[in-house]
Each structure stands twice: as C-alpha cells, then as structure tokens.
Design a protein around this motif. Structure first.
Motif, PDB file in Angstrom:
ATOM      1  N   GLN A 172      14.147  28.691 -15.101  1.00 36.18           N
ATOM      2  CA  GLN A 172      13.370  27.449 -15.116  1.00 36.18           C
ATOM      3  C   GLN A 172      14.252  26.243 -15.445  1.00 36.18           C
ATOM      4  O   GLN A 172      14.055  25.154 -14.887  1.00 36.18           O
ATOM      5  CB  GLN A 172      12.221  27.584 -16.118  1.00 36.18           C
ATOM      6  CG  GLN A 172      11.135  28.554 -15.661  1.00 36.18           C
ATOM      7  CD  GLN A 172      10.099  28.816 -16.730  1.00 36.18           C
ATOM      8  OE1 GLN A 172      10.318  28.526 -17.905  1.00 36.18           O
ATOM      9  NE2 GLN A 172       8.960  29.364 -16.332  1.00 36.18           N
ATOM     10  N   ASN A 173      15.220  26.432 -16.334  1.00 39.00           N
ATOM     11  CA  ASN A 173      16.156  25.347 -16.637  1.00 39.00           C
ATOM     12  C   ASN A 173      17.029  25.021 -15.427  1.00 39.00           C
ATOM     13  O   ASN A 173      17.307  23.838 -15.146  1.00 39.00           O
ATOM     14  CB  ASN A 173      17.036  25.729 -17.827  1.00 39.00           C
ATOM     15  CG  ASN A 173      16.247  25.813 -19.138  1.00 39.00           C
ATOM     16  OD1 ASN A 173      15.224  25.138 -19.275  1.00 39.00           O
ATOM     17  ND2 ASN A 173      16.708  26.625 -20.059  1.00 39.00           N
ATOM     18  N   LEU A 174      17.467  26.058 -14.721  1.00 41.87           N
ATOM     19  CA  LEU A 174      18.260  25.818 -13.511  1.00 41.87           C
ATOM     20  C   LEU A 174      17.445  25.086 -12.455  1.00 41.87           C
ATOM     21  O   LEU A 174      17.952  24.200 -11.759  1.00 41.87           O
ATOM     22  CB  LEU A 174      18.762  27.159 -12.949  1.00 41.87           C
ATOM     23  CG  LEU A 174      19.875  27.865 -13.713  1.00 41.87           C
ATOM     24  CD1 LEU A 174      20.168  29.224 -13.097  1.00 41.87           C
ATOM     25  CD2 LEU A 174      21.144  27.011 -13.732  1.00 41.87           C
ATOM     26  N   LEU A 175      16.175  25.461 -12.333  1.00 40.64           N
ATOM     27  CA  LEU A 175      15.324  24.803 -11.349  1.00 40.64           C
ATOM     28  C   LEU A 175      15.132  23.331 -11.681  1.00 40.64           C
ATOM     29  O   LEU A 175      15.080  22.480 -10.776  1.00 40.64           O
ATOM     30  CB  LEU A 175      13.967  25.511 -11.285  1.00 40.64           C
ATOM     31  CG  LEU A 175      12.961  24.966 -10.273  1.00 40.64           C
ATOM     32  CD1 LEU A 175      13.497  25.088  -8.845  1.00 40.64           C
ATOM     33  CD2 LEU A 175      11.623  25.694 -10.405  1.00 40.64           C
ATOM     34  N   ALA A 182      18.287  24.404  -0.755  1.00 42.09           N
ATOM     35  CA  ALA A 182      18.573  25.830  -0.645  1.00 42.09           C
ATOM     36  C   ALA A 182      18.600  26.488  -2.031  1.00 42.09           C
ATOM     37  O   ALA A 182      18.068  27.590  -2.231  1.00 42.09           O
ATOM     38  CB  ALA A 182      19.902  26.051   0.070  1.00 42.09           C
ATOM     39  N   ASP A 183      19.202  25.802  -3.000  1.00 42.78           N
ATOM     40  CA  ASP A 183      19.236  26.337  -4.364  1.00 42.78           C
ATOM     41  C   ASP A 183      17.829  26.406  -4.958  1.00 42.78           C
ATOM     42  O   ASP A 183      17.490  27.366  -5.658  1.00 42.78           O
ATOM     43  CB  ASP A 183      20.129  25.458  -5.247  1.00 42.78           C
ATOM     44  CG  ASP A 183      21.590  25.543  -4.834  1.00 42.78           C
ATOM     45  OD1 ASP A 183      21.940  26.509  -4.132  1.00 42.78           O
ATOM     46  OD2 ASP A 183      22.360  24.634  -5.206  1.00 42.78           O
ATOM     47  N   GLU A 188      13.423  29.555  -7.027  1.00 40.58           N
ATOM     48  CA  GLU A 188      11.977  29.807  -7.062  1.00 40.58           C
ATOM     49  C   GLU A 188      11.656  31.249  -6.698  1.00 40.58           C
ATOM     50  O   GLU A 188      10.744  31.866  -7.267  1.00 40.58           O
ATOM     51  CB  GLU A 188      11.263  28.840  -6.121  1.00 40.58           C
ATOM     52  CG  GLU A 188      11.195  27.408  -6.648  1.00 40.58           C
ATOM     53  CD  GLU A 188      10.465  26.489  -5.696  1.00 40.58           C
ATOM     54  OE1 GLU A 188      10.261  26.888  -4.525  1.00 40.58           O
ATOM     55  OE2 GLU A 188      10.090  25.371  -6.114  1.00 40.58           O
ATOM     56  N   SER A 189      12.385  31.801  -5.748  1.00 43.86           N
ATOM     57  CA  SER A 189      12.186  33.212  -5.403  1.00 43.86           C
ATOM     58  C   SER A 189      12.536  34.130  -6.574  1.00 43.86           C
ATOM     59  O   SER A 189      11.810  35.090  -6.878  1.00 43.86           O
ATOM     60  CB  SER A 189      13.040  33.567  -4.179  1.00 43.86           C
ATOM     61  OG  SER A 189      12.923  34.940  -3.866  1.00 43.86           O
TER      62      SER A 189
END
Length: 310
Positions: A172-175, A182-183, A188-189
């Motif tokens: 969630q932090n990366l999102l 693309a990232d 999310e997947s």
C-alpha cells in the motif's frame, strides 16, 4: 584515528569490569520452583535435588499443555427405555455446561421406537466432565474420544498471517508513491492476492479457535424396550454360538418385517409392476405360440399345399 581506537578499547574494558562487578554482587541461586524469603534466618530448607527436578518438570509440562492448541472430539452411542426423559436430561446438561447443539435430528423407526442423532459443542475445559455425566444418565453402548494437537499448524498459520499483513502494508505504501501506470497495475494485483491470502488465513485461524475453544461430541440416542447387556465375564464358545444364532434370527425377522412394511407402503407401485409383468408374460407367450404355428408342417387335409404347379 589511533587515538579513537584507544578510547574505544578503554571504554570496552571499563564496561567489562562494571558488568563483572555487578554480576558478582547480585548473584542469586538458580530457580527451583520454590519461593525463598530474603532473610536467611527464616529461609526454608532447600528441597532435595530429585524433588526439585520433578517440580520443574511438572511446571514445564503444565505450561506446555496450557499453551498447546488441542481439539477434543468424542463419539457416544446411548440407549434408553424412557426417551423423553433422557432427551430432556441431555438438553439440560448441554445448557448447564454452556454448550449448544450444532445439529440435531429425530427419526421414528418402523418399529415405533425413536432415534436421534446430534452434534454437541461444549467448552473444551468441560469436555471430560460432560462425557462422564452423559454416561451416567443413559446406557452407554459405545464411547470413544480423541485429542488432536494442532499447535504447530496454528502458530504457523498465525505467522503467515502476520507476514501477509506486513506485506500488504508495504504494498500500500508503494502504491501511494507509484507514478507509473504499469507499476500501479502490478502493485494493485499484488495487493489483491495478498488480501485474498489474509482472508483465507484469518478464516483458518477462526476455524481453529472455534474447534479449540469448544469440544465436539457426536451422540446418538436410541429408544429400546430392553437395554443391551454387557457381560462381566467372557462368553464361552457355546454361548457365543447361541448368541450369534439368536442375533441372526432376530436380524432376519427385523429384515423381513421391514421388507413387508416397505412393500405395504408401496402397494400402488407393486400393483402396477405386477400388471406390467403379467402383460409382458402374456405377450411373450402369444408370440411364442404364433411362431410355433407358423413353423408347423402342412397337414394331410391340404394335399395341394406347397405342391408345385403344372
């Protein structure tokens, strides 16, 4: 640089001396499972080494059993000559132990006697007491119990759940910081898969908690006119043969009785089947007779039959 190393070595030396002095001044006897007063004049006598080891082992065993995740199950087959009284007594016993019926069914046999099948859940700490009291209420035909230790599986699942929760937080932090489409799709997947894993592991833990917290008892209650006998002494060969013959006759009688009752309940189908069988036999017989007449040779009264024409 050399001066800094010397200062560091001196500090480590001083720290070592302080730790050594503190350890020698505050040394205490090893724990043996007994409590001692600080006043030496009132301290009790030290226990024998054998007793001390025994107590330590007992404490460790109790702690291990207390932390273990155990699933208790039992199968109990009961008989009674007073079905309503026994059923009410069992229901009251379940409620008194804080348990509940997970499933319950009642059926009436063709002989007129009743039979019930139920699954009871009671608190795990009351498992043994409940089984003993049920056995005192009714006649026990069969009883078995088991204890399954799922400690390893439980804590392994709990560890995997915590790992998945940490993974979800990091994703969630990366999102939140991702700026590439693309990232974002990839993260999310991964989040969706991790959430599914967390849900599955949480469900497994809830099921484990339910099984560990409440023992499961499968019970049957049969109404009968006579309770089955349990002989104290082993039967002789002749007695075993006699009992086998009497049981065989009784079972055969019950079988034919059930068969007749079943046919009586299906008399319409039996009647229709009988009519169809009779019609089928009649049709087969007519066909056989017709074929025989066709295959018979010509009689003398018809001399011109099958004669060649001139």
């Amino acid at each position: 640089m050399r001066r800094q190393i010397s200062i560091l070595l001196a500090a480590l030396l001083v720290l070592t001396l302080l730790v050594g002095c503190g350890g020698s001044g505050s040394a205490k006897p090893a724990a043996t499972g007994y409590a001692y007063d600080t006043d030496a004049s009132t301290a009790p006598e030290a226990p024998m080494e054998q007793d001390s080891k025994f107590n330590i082992t007992a404490v460790v065993a109790d702690d291990a059993l207390r932390d273990a995740k155990m699933i208790y199950r039992a199968n109990i087959d009961l008989q009674t000559t007073d079905y309503e009284t026994s059923e009410a007594a069992i229901s009251n016993l379940v409620r008194s132990f804080g348990g509940y019926f997970e499933s319950r069914s009642l059926s009436n046999r063709s002989s007129g006697y009743r039979y019930s099948d139920c699954t009871v859940r009671v608190p795990a700490e009351s498992f043994e007491s409940f089984c003993n009291q049920v056995g005192e209420m009714c006649h026990v035909v069969y009883m078995s119990s088991s204890a399954e230790n799922i400690t390893e599986a439980y804590y392994d699942t709990d560890s995997r759940l915590k790992t998945a929760q940490i993974k979800l937080e990091r994703l969630q932090n990366l999102l939140a910081n991702a700026d590439n489409m693309a990232d974002i799709i990839t993260i999310e997947s991964a989040i969706s898969e991790t959430e599914y894993e967390i849900e599955s592991l949480s469900g497994t833990l809830r099921r484990y908690d339910a099984l560990v917290g409440y023992a499961t008892i499968y019970m049957t209650l049969s109404e009968t006119y006579k309770l089955s006998e349990n002989s104290a002494a082993p039967l002789t060969f002749g007695q075993r043969v006699s009992r086998a013959l009497s049981d065989g006759l009784r079972d055969a009688g019950v079988f034919f009785e059930e068969l007749i009752i079943g046919l009586a309940g299906m008399w319409v189908f039996v009647l229709v089947a009988t009519v169809l069988v009779v019609l089928l036999i009649s049709a087969v017989r007519k066909r056989v007779l017709r074929k025989k007449k066709k295959d018979e040779p010509s009689s003398p009264e018809n001399p011109n039959h099958d004669q060649p024409q001139k």
